[in-house]
Write a protein that holds these residues in place. Structure first.
Motif, PDB file in Angstrom:
ATOM      1  N   LYS A 384       8.421   1.182  -2.553  1.00  0.00           N
ATOM      2  CA  LYS A 384       8.467   0.277  -3.699  1.00  0.00           C
ATOM      3  C   LYS A 384       8.706   1.019  -5.009  1.00  0.00           C
ATOM      4  N   SER A 385       8.156   2.228  -5.135  1.00  0.00           N
ATOM      5  CA  SER A 385       8.268   2.956  -6.408  1.00  0.00           C
ATOM      6  C   SER A 385       9.653   3.540  -6.622  1.00  0.00           C
ATOM      7  N   GLY A 386      10.410   3.739  -5.530  1.00  0.00           N
ATOM      8  CA  GLY A 386      11.743   4.342  -5.648  1.00  0.00           C
ATOM      9  C   GLY A 386      11.688   5.792  -6.093  1.00  0.00           C
ATOM     10  N   ALA A 387      10.577   6.480  -5.781  1.00  0.00           N
ATOM     11  CA  ALA A 387      10.385   7.861  -6.239  1.00  0.00           C
ATOM     12  C   ALA A 387      11.272   8.827  -5.481  1.00  0.00           C
ATOM     13  N   LYS A 388      11.858   9.758  -6.237  1.00  0.00           N
ATOM     14  CA  LYS A 388      12.686  10.821  -5.665  1.00  0.00           C
ATOM     15  C   LYS A 388      12.433  12.108  -6.435  1.00  0.00           C
ATOM     16  N   GLY A 389      12.698  13.235  -5.772  1.00  0.00           N
ATOM     17  CA  GLY A 389      12.579  14.529  -6.438  1.00  0.00           C
ATOM     18  C   GLY A 389      11.162  14.799  -6.906  1.00  0.00           C
ATOM     19  N   SER A 390      11.008  15.194  -8.197  1.00  0.00           N
ATOM     20  CA  SER A 390       9.692  15.522  -8.744  1.00  0.00           C
ATOM     21  C   SER A 390       8.788  14.290  -8.784  1.00  0.00           C
ATOM     22  N   LEU A 391       9.404  13.122  -8.976  1.00  0.00           N
ATOM     23  CA  LEU A 391       8.629  11.880  -8.998  1.00  0.00           C
ATOM     24  C   LEU A 391       8.027  11.597  -7.626  1.00  0.00           C
ATOM     25  N   LEU A 392       8.776  11.921  -6.577  1.00  0.00           N
ATOM     26  CA  LEU A 392       8.276  11.752  -5.211  1.00  0.00           C
ATOM     27  C   LEU A 392       7.097  12.687  -4.958  1.00  0.00           C
ATOM     28  N   LYS A 393       7.207  13.937  -5.444  1.00  0.00           N
ATOM     29  CA  LYS A 393       6.121  14.901  -5.287  1.00  0.00           C
ATOM     30  C   LYS A 393       4.857  14.407  -5.984  1.00  0.00           C
ATOM     31  N   GLU A 394       5.025  13.843  -7.205  1.00  0.00           N
ATOM     32  CA  GLU A 394       3.877  13.299  -7.937  1.00  0.00           C
ATOM     33  C   GLU A 394       3.231  12.159  -7.162  1.00  0.00           C
ATOM     34  N   THR A 395       4.074  11.248  -6.631  1.00  0.00           N
ATOM     35  CA  THR A 395       3.561  10.096  -5.884  1.00  0.00           C
ATOM     36  C   THR A 395       2.791  10.547  -4.657  1.00  0.00           C
ATOM     37  N   GLN A 396       3.326  11.528  -3.961  1.00  0.00           N
ATOM     38  CA  GLN A 396       2.647  12.036  -2.764  1.00  0.00           C
ATOM     39  C   GLN A 396       1.305  12.679  -3.121  1.00  0.00           C
ATOM     40  N   ALA A 397       1.277  13.423  -4.249  1.00  0.00           N
ATOM     41  CA  ALA A 397       0.033  14.063  -4.681  1.00  0.00           C
ATOM     42  C   ALA A 397      -1.011  13.017  -5.077  1.00  0.00           C
ATOM     43  N   ILE A 398      -0.551  11.972  -5.771  1.00  0.00           N
ATOM     44  CA  ILE A 398      -1.465  10.891  -6.168  1.00  0.00           C
ATOM     45  C   ILE A 398      -2.050  10.210  -4.943  1.00  0.00           C
ATOM     46  N   ASN A 399      -1.190   9.813  -4.015  1.00  0.00           N
ATOM     47  CA  ASN A 399      -1.648   9.116  -2.818  1.00  0.00           C
ATOM     48  C   ASN A 399      -2.558   9.997  -1.962  1.00  0.00           C
ATOM     49  N   LYS A 400      -2.251  11.302  -1.935  1.00  0.00           N
ATOM     50  CA  LYS A 400      -3.070  12.231  -1.149  1.00  0.00           C
ATOM     51  C   LYS A 400      -4.478  12.323  -1.731  1.00  0.00           C
ATOM     52  N   SER A 401      -4.569  12.444  -3.065  1.00  0.00           N
ATOM     53  CA  SER A 401      -5.888  12.567  -3.692  1.00  0.00           C
ATOM     54  C   SER A 401      -6.674  11.262  -3.577  1.00  0.00           C
ATOM     55  N   LEU A 402      -5.985  10.123  -3.681  1.00  0.00           N
ATOM     56  CA  LEU A 402      -6.672   8.833  -3.526  1.00  0.00           C
ATOM     57  C   LEU A 402      -7.122   8.627  -2.080  1.00  0.00           C
ATOM     58  N   ALA A 403      -6.318   9.138  -1.124  1.00  0.00           N
ATOM     59  CA  ALA A 403      -6.727   9.067   0.279  1.00  0.00           C
ATOM     60  C   ALA A 403      -7.960   9.926   0.509  1.00  0.00           C
ATOM     61  N   ALA A 404      -8.008  11.094  -0.157  1.00  0.00           N
ATOM     62  CA  ALA A 404      -9.185  11.960  -0.053  1.00  0.00           C
ATOM     63  C   ALA A 404     -10.408  11.271  -0.644  1.00  0.00           C
ATOM     64  N   LEU A 405     -10.207  10.566  -1.761  1.00  0.00           N
ATOM     65  CA  LEU A 405     -11.298   9.803  -2.359  1.00  0.00           C
ATOM     66  C   LEU A 405     -11.778   8.728  -1.390  1.00  0.00           C
ATOM     67  N   GLY A 406     -10.841   8.100  -0.693  1.00  0.00           N
ATOM     68  CA  GLY A 406     -11.194   7.085   0.302  1.00  0.00           C
ATOM     69  C   GLY A 406     -12.032   7.663   1.430  1.00  0.00           C
ATOM     70  N   ARG A 407     -11.687   8.867   1.873  1.00  0.00           N
ATOM     71  CA  ARG A 407     -12.456   9.499   2.952  1.00  0.00           C
ATOM     72  C   ARG A 407     -13.860   9.883   2.471  1.00  0.00           C
ATOM     73  N   VAL A 408     -13.968  10.321   1.218  1.00  0.00           N
ATOM     74  CA  VAL A 408     -15.280  10.635   0.654  1.00  0.00           C
ATOM     75  C   VAL A 408     -16.142   9.370   0.598  1.00  0.00           C
ATOM     76  N   ILE A 409     -15.545   8.286   0.109  1.00  0.00           N
ATOM     77  CA  ILE A 409     -16.269   7.008   0.015  1.00  0.00           C
ATOM     78  C   ILE A 409     -16.703   6.536   1.399  1.00  0.00           C
ATOM     79  N   LEU A 410     -15.816   6.662   2.378  1.00  0.00           N
ATOM     80  CA  LEU A 410     -16.133   6.234   3.743  1.00  0.00           C
ATOM     81  C   LEU A 410     -17.265   7.069   4.323  1.00  0.00           C
ATOM     82  N   ALA A 411     -17.251   8.365   4.054  1.00  0.00           N
ATOM     83  CA  ALA A 411     -18.317   9.242   4.543  1.00  0.00           C
ATOM     84  C   ALA A 411     -19.653   8.880   3.905  1.00  0.00           C
ATOM     85  N   LEU A 412     -19.624   8.564   2.598  1.00  0.00           N
ATOM     86  CA  LEU A 412     -20.848   8.144   1.921  1.00  0.00           C
ATOM     87  C   LEU A 412     -21.346   6.805   2.457  1.00  0.00           C
TER      88      LEU A 412
END
Length: 485
Positions: A384-412
């Motif tokens: 949906k975001s149409g991210a490419k290049g550096s924008l794609l890298k940013e999107t992947q980093a954002i989603n990765k950190s939010l997924a990590a936050l989700g795993r922390v929340i689930l563990a808690l």
């Protein structure tokens, strides 16, 4: 003798002529007097008629005067009665206003007590509190056609029979029936600690979190973080606009803290306040207030289990208005980009901290509180975001950190023995806030647009999981000396 008679006759004729002349003169005078008498009589008749007319008019005036006097008396009586009634109504209105004011004040006190007790229960339970906030539809979103069966294209409904404003319903696409007709829409119901519809203002939201902010001055660590998809209103909620009405949670919180500090001076308290502001961008920690904001910083650990960012600049504050300057400076260097989901999408997680250290004038008590306010980057699907290049890298980093936050929340939420805080810089930074010694509140920001229904459902499910997290009872960071002696 004849001559004598002739003379006598002549004398008599002359005398008769004089008598006739005198008679004629007298007659003329008499005629003139009669004419004058007649004219005088006519004038007298006219005067008499005029007098009668004047008398009649005067009688009418007297009658009218009597009626007018009576009306005036009646009017005065009515005015007096009306004045008394008006005075009585004023007294009733004044008493009614006083009663309304007292009832409103009692309602405010009861609501304040209710919120206090509710917050106390939640603090004792140790749960992360969650508020859901629905932003208004944008103009371009109103025009989008959808098959959702709610008014104005909204996918989120707030039940009218929910006086505590804690529930919301999400509508999905209408399911087709066996006959090919449109059936009932899919629905999901959620309940949080508070729900704020599109009509609720920034001040309404802050009123609900003000008690939480206040506990910073009692020596508590307090964390508020805004979560939601890109374009859902997180940055607006946290930082706000340029006028007083649209001010965000960060400037409002700082203003409240400084106002309370001023009031506490009278009881002998003195406070030292300083602020920091950083971002997590592509798994790098960067100081938004430093001269070189692109420099990556490291997270260090202390023996007591807490962590800090090495080299992060600290900015002393003497007044709340200084925060506006810091926020403007940080906004200029924070990573943002335009995507197909949002023209001004934040590409990093922003973390603002206000450290408040207080000491009582006699040295008998010290308090060390910290307010952490996090504006998380918005989750978005790469397609949906149409991210490419550096924008794609940013999107992947954002989603990765939010997924990590989700795993922390689930563990808690599952009370697991190991909580994976170290999986990302974001969760590493939030460890102190989520690890059990902090009061924590999550603001989940939601878009009501039909085209965002999928992301909205994900945000709501994540928020529901967060709401079930037990992070333990918060503890104040304070020290008291024994002054008995």
């Amino acid at each position: 003798e004849k001559s004598f008679l002739t003379n006598e006759n002549s004398k008599l004729e002359k005398k008769l002529s004089l008598q006739v002349e005198h008679y004629n003169q007298m007659k003329g005078r008499n005629d003139s007097n009669e004419q004058k008498l007649k004219e005088t009589k006519n004038e007298l008749d006219n005067l008499r008629l005029s007098f009668e007319n004047v008398s009649n008019e005067l009688e009418k005036v007297r009658k009218n005067e009597s009626v007018t006097s009576k009306m005036l008396r009646e009017t005065k009586e009515l005015l007096k009665t009306s004045k008394n009634e008006t005075e009585a109504e004023k007294n009733l209105l004044f008493e009614a206003k006083q009663t309304i004011s007292q009832l409103e004040e009692e309602a405010r006190i009861h609501e304040k007590e209710r919120r206090y007790l509710h917050n106390t229960i939640l603090e004792l339970k140790g749960n992360i509190r969650v508020f859901a906030r629905v932003r208004p539809l944008l103009k371009n979103e109103v025009e989008v056609e959808s098959d959702f069966s709610s008014p104005n294209g909204l996918t989120i409904l707030l039940p009218p029979n929910d006086p505590e404003r804690r529930k919301l319903k999400l509508l999905g696409p209408c399911r087709d029936t066996l006959m090919g007709d449109k059936g009932e829409p899919s629905t999901w119901e959620f309940q949080f600690d508070g729900v704020f519809g599109p009509d609720r203002k920034q001040s309404d939201l802050f009123e609900e979190i003000s008690q939480l902010v206040q506990s910073v001055l009692d020596g508590y660590k307090v964390c508020l973080f805004a979560y939601g998809q890109t374009g859902s209103g997180k940055t607006y909620t946290m930082e706000g606009g340029n006028d007083d009405e649209s001010r965000g949670m960060i400037p409002r919180a700082v203003h409240q803290i400084f106002a309370t500090i001023e009031a506490m001076k009278r009881t002998g308290w003195a406070f030292d306040v300083h602020a920091t502001h950083l971002e997590v961008y592509n798994e790098s920690v960067r100081d938004l207030l430093a001269h070189n904001s692109s420099k990556s910083l490291n997270i260090k650990h202390l023996k007591d289990g807490s962590s800090y960012v090495n080299g992060l600049s600290k900015h002393p504050l003497k007044s709340p208005n200084q925060v506006d300057v810091l926020l403007q400076k940080a906004a200029k260097v924070r990573a943002t980009s335009a995507t197909q989901c949002n023209d001004t999408s934040s590409r990093s997680h922003s973390v603002f901290q206000l450290h408040v250290n207080g000491v009582l004038s006699n040295g008998s008590e010290e308090r060390r509180g910290c307010l952490t306010m996090v504006d998380l980057a918005g989750s978005e699907r790469v397609v949906k975001s149409g991210a490419k290049g550096s924008l794609l890298k940013e999107t992947q980093a954002i989603n990765k950190s939010l997924a990590a936050l989700g795993r922390v929340i689930l563990a808690l939420a599952n009370n697991e023995s190991h909580v994976p805080y170290r999986e990302s810089k974001l969760t590493h930074l939030l460890q102190n806030s989520l690890g059990g010694t902090s009061k924590c509140l999550m603001l989940v920001n939601l878009s009501p647009a039909p085209q965002h229904q999928g992301e909205t459902l994900c945000s709501l499910r994540f928020a529901q999981t967060v709401n079930h997290c037990d992070i333990g009872t918060a503890k104040a960071n304070s020290r008291r000396e024994n002054t008995i002696g």
